[in-house]
Design an enzyme around this catalytic site. Structure first.
Site, PDB file in Angstrom:
ATOM      1  N   ARG A   7       0.822  -1.213   0.000  1.00 32.63           N
ATOM      2  CA  ARG A   7       0.000   0.000   0.000  1.00 32.63           C
ATOM      3  C   ARG A   7       0.852   1.258   0.000  1.00 32.63           C
ATOM      4  NH1 ARG A   7      -5.033   1.908  -1.418  1.00 32.63           N
ATOM      5  NH2 ARG A   7      -5.467   3.804  -0.247  1.00 32.63           N
ATOM      6  N   GLU A   8       1.960   1.228   0.717  1.00 28.51           N
ATOM      7  CA  GLU A   8       2.772   2.426   0.886  1.00 28.51           C
ATOM      8  C   GLU A   8       3.562   2.791  -0.368  1.00 28.51           C
ATOM      9  OE1 GLU A   8       2.908   4.602   3.143  1.00 28.51           O
ATOM     10  OE2 GLU A   8       2.003   3.724   4.911  1.00 28.51           O
ATOM     11  N   SER A   9       4.215   1.830  -0.969  1.00 30.59           N
ATOM     12  CA  SER A   9       5.172   2.152  -2.029  1.00 30.59           C
ATOM     13  C   SER A   9       5.035   1.305  -3.279  1.00 30.59           C
ATOM     14  CB  SER A   9       6.597   1.977  -1.495  1.00 30.59           C
ATOM     15  OG  SER A   9       6.855   0.600  -1.225  1.00 30.59           O
ATOM     16  N   TYR A  58      -7.021   3.270   3.338  1.00 27.01           N
ATOM     17  CA  TYR A  58      -5.738   2.645   3.649  1.00 27.01           C
ATOM     18  C   TYR A  58      -5.937   1.397   4.507  1.00 27.01           C
ATOM     19  CZ  TYR A  58      -0.927   2.357   5.487  1.00 27.01           C
ATOM     20  OH  TYR A  58       0.328   1.938   5.847  1.00 27.01           O
TER      21      TYR A  58
END
Length: 657
Positions: A512-514, A620
């Site tokens: 999800r982050e990168s 998220y």
């Protein structure tokens, strides 16, 4: 807390910020020289020669690399570094000969900056192409005023007036443009008022006051009083007598928006009291009414429910106001209210899996279990957050629905797309950041039917973010192995074991982050695979004995995973193993989670998630919970049900009251 952890709201935007920050600043090749081809080594040597401005060596390498796919890069860097000594015809030839290469417009921009600095206005005018940079736009206006035809000057004046009015500050390049407009009587009070309005709305009060010197004494006083009202929005709740007309209306509307944040009830009372007197039209009234209701809803104030109900019943409802009314009903377990709100939504929204799930939850709570089960059964056939939740409600197995990876012909793709040839070479010499820029310019232009095959190739090259993006552009959601890769397995598994957390959860956060981009840096400053904030890294580093927590260190996968997983363990401990709260805190910060849980009567975790005020964090948490489930299936051939990882949230004693 001694740290704060937050990311930018859009991953793609964060990727672009990161890439542009490093644009054309290659990473030194880390590959062993023995692994490089003759051309690859010659290219690296050519780049070093360009930095030294060794003309003899540059000429030799240009001749050697003339048929090499990265030859345009050699030319670009040489022209860029030596822009002052490169003939205009050479630059023009490069631009026209490489129309599909992003380097062409980069070189044009660099050249335009040089031409403006040297005041070569005729050449600037002849080679200008629309630019995003305000300074370059203003240089174009200057060039047009000096050397353009009367028609071009007239068009430039109109464009310059429009640009000037939109500036929150005046770049040095735009000062001559302002002087020209003044001297040629093209500088009007209406322009000044429009820009002052912009400045006040952006709270640039000093700039607005300075600009008001171009107005009459009466108008300057009006600007000063407008600013006074905006700085003290409660003044809008009393009659405004010092100013009138359009200025009073603007001041009132802006102040009312600000007042809505601190006192929505007073803001609504003021709106109803003065809207007609100050000349607000129907659209302006409804816009403010919505803003007041939403500001109240963001903080779950007591009056939010009634304010939203008024908005949604009077015909000025929007998707956002309906969503917030539904969220309040979800948070408060008001199932009839929720069903009524869903019925008010457009059919397309009602059919969205989110609202289908909550319709089933409401029906189930109201006793219509048969209809609820039909909805759950349909949703449970899909691999997503609501599909997994639905499967939990009816006790069925999760459906992952993977499709076999497409067969691809790398040679055919490379032959068709020069961009892929360049990317392959850039990867080979370890110019990864430059390769990423090539990817971002290439993928939107690729044949949609070939994006799946391109994703396979990207995965083979370990270019995971671009494999994921290719499939997203192609809307091929069931290529599970490609969309959920598991690189860096050794540090992930080791840190999962060390911190006693799930490896799948770590992968869920990274995904999800990168999207597995180790060098990404967000506009907020978060770095690397797990998007660690440097301040967070420093704090966690002290706890686990890691001294090197620099930004550079955070771009190393091993270091980033070590610190990120330790932070996850810290949050897991803080929230007593509650993965939902820990995930929300990873995104929005522990202080936000505290705000969202204190004084909250205990509710089901799925209710809490869909009532999170921040859209980014709400989405998220859902994504990470979904991804963690998928990664568990891929890593272990089995999965944990969401219901086992989503305990009730809130104060049980308050719920009993």
């Amino acid at each position: 807390m001694p740290f704060y952890h937050c990311k930018s709201p859009n991953l793609i935007a964060a990727l672009l910020v990161s890439l542009l920050a490093f644009l054309l600043t290659p990473v030194a090749a880390q590959s062993k020289e023995s692994k490089l081809t003759v051309e690859q080594q010659a290219y690296i040597d050519a780049y070093e020669a360009i930095k030294r401005n060794d003309r003899q060596s540059i000429a030799k390498y240009k001749k050697q690399l003339k048929n090499y796919i990265l030859y345009p890069y050699v030319l670009y860097h040489d022209y860029r570094v030596n822009i002052a000594h490169t003939p205009p015809r050479v630059i023009r030839h490069f631009i026209t000969s490489n129309p599909d290469l992003y380097l062409s417009e980069k070189l044009r921009t660099h050249w335009l900056k040089h031409l403006a600095k040297k005041e070569h206005w005729k050449t600037y005018l002849a080679n200008y192409k629309a630019q995003k940079s305000t300074s370059l736009q203003c240089h174009y206006f200057t060039a047009a005023f000096k050397h353009g035809s009367e028609k071009l000057k007239s068009e430039a004046i109109k464009q310059a007036q429009s640009v000037w009015q939109s500036l929150s500050s005046t770049p040095k390049a735009c000062a001559p443009v302002e002087r020209y407009l003044r001297n040629h009587k093209q500088f009007t009070a209406a322009m000044v008022w429009k820009r002052i309005t912009l400045l006040i709305h952006k709270k640039r009060f000093k700039q607005a006051e300075a600009l008001s010197k171009d107005l009459s004494t009466k108008d300057r006083k009006a600007v000063a009083h407008w600013i006074k009202i905006v700085k003290n929005p409660q003044l809008a709740s009393q009659p405004i007598r010092e100013i009138s007309g359009v200025v009073r209306k603007e001041a009132f509307m802006q102040a009312t928006r600000y007042l809505a944040s601190s006192n929505p009830t007073l803001a609504k009372q003021s709106l109803d009291r003065f809207a007609e007197q100050y000349g607000l039209n129907r659209a302006q009234y409804h816009d403010l009414e919505r803003r007041i209701a939403l500001r109240s809803a963001y903080r779950y104030k007591d009056e939010a429910k009634s304010l939203l109900l008024d908005v949604n019943k009077n015909g000025s409802r929007t998707e956002e106001t309906l969503r917030w009314q539904a969220q309040i009903a979800i948070r408060e377990s008001k199932w009839i209210d929720l069903l009524d709100t869903i019925d008010m939504m457009p059919k397309t929204e009602q059919n969205d899996r989110q609202w289908q799930y909550w319709k089933a939850r409401a029906l189930e709570a109201r006793g219509d279990k048969a209809t609820a089960k039909k909805i759950y059964s349909r949703l449970a056939t899909k691999r997503n957050y609501y599909g997994f939740l639905s499967a939990d409600r009816i006790g069925t197995d999760y459906k992952f629905n993977p499709k076999p990876t497409k067969k691809t012909d790398p040679k055919a793709l490379l032959k068709k797309y020069p961009s892929l040839q360049r990317i392959k070479e850039l990867i080979a010499i370890d110019w990864i950041r430059t390769a990423q820029v090539e990817w971002y310019h290439f993928l939107p232009k690729a044949n949609a039917n070939e994006l799946g095959s391109i994703a396979v190739l990207a995965d083979q090259w370990k270019q995971y973010p671009h494999a994921i993006r290719s499939l997203a552009l192609a809307k091929e959601w069931d290529q599970v192995d490609l969309r959920f890769p598991t690189p860096h397995k050794t540090p992930v598994m080791q840190n999962a074991e060390k911190n006693e957390i799930e490896a799948a959860w770590i992968y869920g956060i990274i995904r999800r982050e990168s999207a597995f981009n180790p060098t990404i840096r967000s506009s907020a400053g978060a770095v690397g695979l797990m998007q660690i904030m440097p301040k967070t890294a420093k704090y966690i580093g002290k706890q686990i004995g890691v001294k090197n927590t620099s930004v550079h260190a955070l771009t190393e996968a091993k270091n980033n995973i070590q610190l990120g997983s330790a932070y996850m363990r810290y949050l897991s401990d803080k929230y007593k193993g509650n993965k939902v709260l820990a995930t929300a805190a990873y995104n929005a910060g522990p202080h936000r989670v505290r705000q969202w849980t204190e004084n909250l009567p205990e509710i089901e975790a799925d209710q809490w998630v869909d009532a999170i005020p921040f859209t980014e964090t709400r989405n998220y948490v859902k994504a990470v919970m979904e991804y963690t489930t998928v990664f568990n299936s891929l890593l272990h051939g089995k999965y944990n049900r969401l219901s086992d990882n989503m305990p009730r949230i809130g104060n049980k004693k308050l719920a009993q009251k």
